[in-house]
Design a protein around this motif. Structure first.
Motif, short mmCIF file in Angstrom:
data_model
loop_
_atom_site.label_atom_id
_atom_site.label_comp_id
_atom_site.label_asym_id
_atom_site.label_seq_id
_atom_site.Cartn_x
_atom_site.Cartn_y
_atom_site.Cartn_z
N ASP A 131 0.82 -1.22 0.00
CA ASP A 131 0.00 0.00 0.00
C ASP A 131 0.85 1.26 0.00
N GLY A 132 1.94 1.23 -0.78
CA GLY A 132 2.78 2.41 -0.94
C GLY A 132 3.88 2.56 0.06
N VAL A 133 3.97 1.68 1.04
CA VAL A 133 4.99 1.77 2.08
C VAL A 133 6.00 0.65 1.89
N THR A 134 7.27 1.02 1.72
CA THR A 134 8.33 0.03 1.55
C THR A 134 8.65 -0.62 2.89
N GLN A 135 8.70 -1.95 2.88
CA GLN A 135 8.88 -2.72 4.11
C GLN A 135 10.35 -3.08 4.34
N PRO A 136 10.70 -3.46 5.58
CA PRO A 136 12.09 -3.85 5.87
C PRO A 136 12.53 -5.05 5.04
N VAL A 137 13.82 -5.10 4.71
CA VAL A 137 14.38 -6.18 3.92
C VAL A 137 15.01 -7.26 4.80
N ALA A 138 15.04 -7.06 6.08
CA ALA A 138 15.72 -7.98 7.00
C ALA A 138 15.13 -9.38 6.92
N VAL B 143 -2.99 -7.67 -6.02
CA VAL B 143 -4.09 -6.83 -5.56
C VAL B 143 -5.04 -7.72 -4.78
N PHE B 144 -5.40 -7.28 -3.56
CA PHE B 144 -6.23 -8.10 -2.68
C PHE B 144 -7.68 -7.65 -2.80
N LEU B 145 -8.54 -8.60 -3.13
CA LEU B 145 -9.92 -8.28 -3.50
C LEU B 145 -10.90 -8.51 -2.37
N PRO C 36 -4.94 -5.37 3.51
CA PRO C 36 -4.12 -4.68 2.51
C PRO C 36 -4.87 -4.50 1.19
N GLY C 37 -4.49 -3.44 0.49
CA GLY C 37 -5.08 -3.20 -0.83
C GLY C 37 -4.24 -3.81 -1.94
#
Length: 783
Positions: free
Chosen positions: A569-576, A598-600, A586-587
């Motif tokens: 949803d536009g937010v980059t998550q940690p790579v750890a 895409v989650f329906l 989530p969208g």
């Protein structure tokens, strides 16, 4: 040019055939001092020198690590290893023979090497492979594996073997492969195995100068060619089955392809040429059965059975992998060989396919395949270098292989496949200690690759390191399963019969009534294959195993580094690694280098990064014990313990950019999930004119009513027409009555199996599904 030549005489047809076989085995028309042959030949010489240095004839073995004799063979696992050592020993002698015969190996024409080869042949014959011995362990080693190595050995060495030596080897093969081996088309003598047995018999015909055995080898091929409706062989829809219920185009299918290519080519123009008209049915299989399973040079894992577990063998000191690319290259090389037996038009098309696959095989270049022999390499390079051959592009479209519960979808830039199981097709196959944890590969496994991404997804040590309970696309119970759970050779099949779908050749509605292996799990799963996405629905997910149940949206192999950025949803998550998060509703999500999702629905999704370490030996008793580690990103729905009505709805966009995925999520009207229940699953995509519904029971949805379980795909086209496709994936309905609540003016065309009963304010028609084996019935109307 070859390093050592046999006198070019052709006193009769038998000599002609032997010399032709030698040419096929060693190759022609290549320059030994130029790449890729220079390095290949040098490596061949090194391999031959290595195995030669450890050869030590002794009672019960020719090499200390390949013991074939035991005082009291137990006819179980140990005995299987003993029988494999016989073939393995002859195969090492064959490597030495290649190094002796080929130029540029450093051992070319070596008298000492030749003497050692002869010594080895005599030792193996005298001790274990002769007409006085009884076979034990794996029948394949005695009747197929060893004769194949012997044929090549004798063809290469030619007059360097005495008439007595050759006669003794011929007698041994006749003993282990008598005429009765092909007397009936049953049991082990079907499909690829039948072709290999004919190849063994042909060995005795050529080297034994036995016209009757050659005629038998030719004639015994006849049952292989006609289409089958059950059991082993090719089906009208392009499916290929071996071991009665295993989709096997990529391994046993390749054995059959290679065997027939060799025999067609060897016997062409001789008194024993294969000329039956039915052979054309097999030639058609190149484009109907094999080509659809190849993408960028790789062979899709869903049709390779237990072969996916072979990876790196314990005995392979060079650590050369056997993977989807290696299997694909082997099929490609056999298609090139077979092209010599095809019509001019067929050969031109096939060579165009080969050149296209080679051009796109960037992850694992065709001509750099370490497992490809010099002869096959020379034939492939000749096609690639031929300026008159035009490379064929990857096709687009959908192929539904209803007879083996497989589907393949191709779009510009990517391809996908889904693997299902049913009462007709096994959950998975294990046997000979292979594929010990392939339990869920038939539980809706969804694989996808891109034109320039994901081509190493399943090649790069995926199978020994992936969580076998979280294969991409599957819905499974987390109930612990023992290694090799279920019957060997795919004996266990689900009781459900709904598996397959309907396709217009471009899009498709595919579904599976899913059951768990040794589990109470039941679920309904559907995949709607569209222009740039796959819509995935799950419903009715129920289980009473007392364990958790999960649906795996995807499980991406990120390689050793695993630094691909994940955006939710536009937010980059940690790579750890390890790292996990659960998004409540989530969208969309995007994984850099792969594509997006895409989650329906509004249910939670788990995102998990982890490092996983495994060994090929974990999934194959003959595999390497060296540990390998890969990083993964897994997306899955946790349905809880003993769910009663779990479900999911999402779509996959292979190769899509972050912006494209975000935009699709924002376009909430792009797809409507009109129904997602245990009895019906369906979608409407207005921009594509698509209405698609899988009816697991008769009923209505999306303006469509059916009288019996069916898959329905409707596409309204811009020219004012609509294509309506209907199939009976259960294969149990005699007729299916269909009503479409849409104004229809006239019928443009229809299959003979379709009877239209009314048009006007709605369309009513009946499909005669009797005996159609899950095939799609098509109707075109003017709106």
């Amino acid at each position: 040019m070859l390093g050592h030549t046999v006198p070019a005489h052709a006193a009769d047809e038998f000599d002609t055939l032997r010399l032709r076989w030698r040419s096929l085995v060693l190759g022609t028309g290549f320059t030994a001092t130029a790449e890729p042959f220079k390095s290949k030949l040098a490596s061949l010489g090194q391999s031959a020198a290595r195995v030669r240095s450890t050869m030590a004839p002794a009672a019960g073995s020719l090499w200390p690590d390949l013991v074939y004799a035991d005082p009291e063979p137990d006819l179980d696992a140990e005995s299987y290893a003993f029988s494999a050592a016989v073939t393995g020993s002859f195969s090492r002698l064959l490597t030495m023979a290649h190094a002796w015969a080929q130029p540029g190996t450093g051992l070319t024409g070596s008298a000492g090497l030749l003497a050692d080869i002869r010594t080895g042949i005599d030792h193996l014959h005298d001790e274990v492979y002769n007409f006085g011995k009884a076979q034990y362990g794996n029948w394949w080693q005695w009747q197929i594996g060893t004769p194949r190595a012997l044929f090549d050995l004798c063809a290469i060495l030619g007059d360097q073997l005495s008439a007595t030596q050759v006669a003794a080897l011929v007698a041994a093969v006749k003993h282990f492969v008598p005429n009765s081996a092909v007397a009936s088309y049953t049991d082990k003598s079907t499909g690829a195995n039948r072709v290999d047995l004919c190849r063994s018999i042909a060995f005795t015909g050529v080297l034994g100068r036995d016209s009757a055995r050659l005629a038998l080898a030719r004639d015994a091929l006849s049952p292989v060619f006609p289409y089958v409706t059950s059991g082993d062989g090719f089906y009208r829809d392009g499916s290929f089955i071996q071991h009665r219920w295993i989709p096997y185009t990529g391994t046993y299918g390749n054995e059959l392809l290679g065997g027939l290519a060799w025999l067609f080519t060897l016997l062409a123009g001789s008194s024993w040429a294969v000329t039956t008209p039915d052979r054309q049915l097999f030639l058609n299989a190149v484009e109907r059965s094999y080509a659809p399973m190849l993408f960028n040079g790789l062979m899709m894992d869903g049709v390779s059975g237990r072969g996916i577990s072979r990876g790196v063998a314990a005995s392979d000191t060079a650590r050369i992998r056997d993977d989807d690319h290696v299997r694909g290259h082997a099929v490609i090389a056999n298609i090139v060989l077979l092209s010599g037996a095809a019509s001019t038009a067929e050969a031109a098309r096939w060579k165009g396919l080969v050149k296209g696959w080679a051009a796109r095989a960037k992850y694992a270049p065709l001509l750099s395949d370490p497992r490809m022999g010099v002869a096959a390499l020379a034939r492939c390079k000749a096609v690639i270098d031929d300026a008159a051959v035009q490379a064929a592009p990857e096709p687009t479209g959908h192929r539904l292989f209803a007879s083996m519960d497989r589907a393949v979808h191709r779009r510009p830039g990517w391809a996908a496949s889904v693997s299902m199981s049913s009462a007709r097709i096994s959950f998975y196959e294990h046997g000979n200690g292979e594929n010990l944890r392939g339990w869920h590969t038939g539980s809706g496994m969804l694989c996808w690759w891109g034109s320039d991404f994901g081509n190493g997804q399943y090649s790069d040590s995926f199978w020994p390191t992936v969580d076998p309970y979280r294969l991409p696309g599957t819905t499974v119970s987390k109930k612990p399963l023992a290694d090799a759970a279920g019957g060997a050779w795919g004996a266990d099949k689900p009781s459900a019969v709904w598996g397959g779908g309907a396709s217009d050749g471009e899009f498709a509605a595919v579904g599976q009534d899913t059951r768990g292996l040794q589990s109470t799990l039941t679920a309904r799963k559907s995949w709607f294959f569209l222009a740039d996405a796959i819509v995935c629905l799950g419903a009715g997910i129920t289980c009473t195993d007392g364990t958790a149940v999960e649906s795996v949206y995807d499980n991406r192999n990120l390689g050793e580094a695993g630094t691909h950025a994940l955006t939710i949803d536009g937010v980059t998550q940690p790579v750890a690694h390890p790292w996990s998060t659960t998004a409540a509703s989530p969208g969309w999500a995007h994984l850099a280098g792969f594509g997006g999702y895409v989650f329906l629905d509004d249910r939670a999704v788990v995102f998990r990064r982890e490092e996983r370490t495994g060994r090929w030996r974990d999934i194959n008793t003959g595999g390497s014990a060296d540990p390998v580690t890969r990083r993964y990103l897994t997306l899955y729905r946790h349905h809880g313990t003993d769910p009663t009505a779990g479900g999911y709805a999402y779509l996959v966009m292979p190769g899509a950019t972050t912006a494209a995925v975000s935009a699709r999520a924002a376009a909430t009207s792009w797809v409507s999930v009109i129904v997602n229940g245990a009895d019906r699953q369906g979608v409407v995509v207005p921009s594509l004119g698509v209405t698609a519904v899988n009816f697991f029971a008769g009923g209505s949805a999306g303006g469509v009513t059916v009288s019996a379980p069916a898959a329905v795909l409707i596409r309204e086209r811009s020219d004012g027409t609509a294509v309506i496709c209907v199939a009976d994936p259960r294969r149990s309905a005699t007729t299916i009555d269909v009503t479409w609540a849409h104004a229809v003016g006239s019928v443009v065309s229809k299959d003979a199996s379709v009877t239209v009963t009314s048009t006007g304010s709605s369309l009513k028609f009946q499909v005669n599904a009797s005996g159609s084996a899950g095939a799609t019935h098509r109707l075109v109307v003017r709106l």
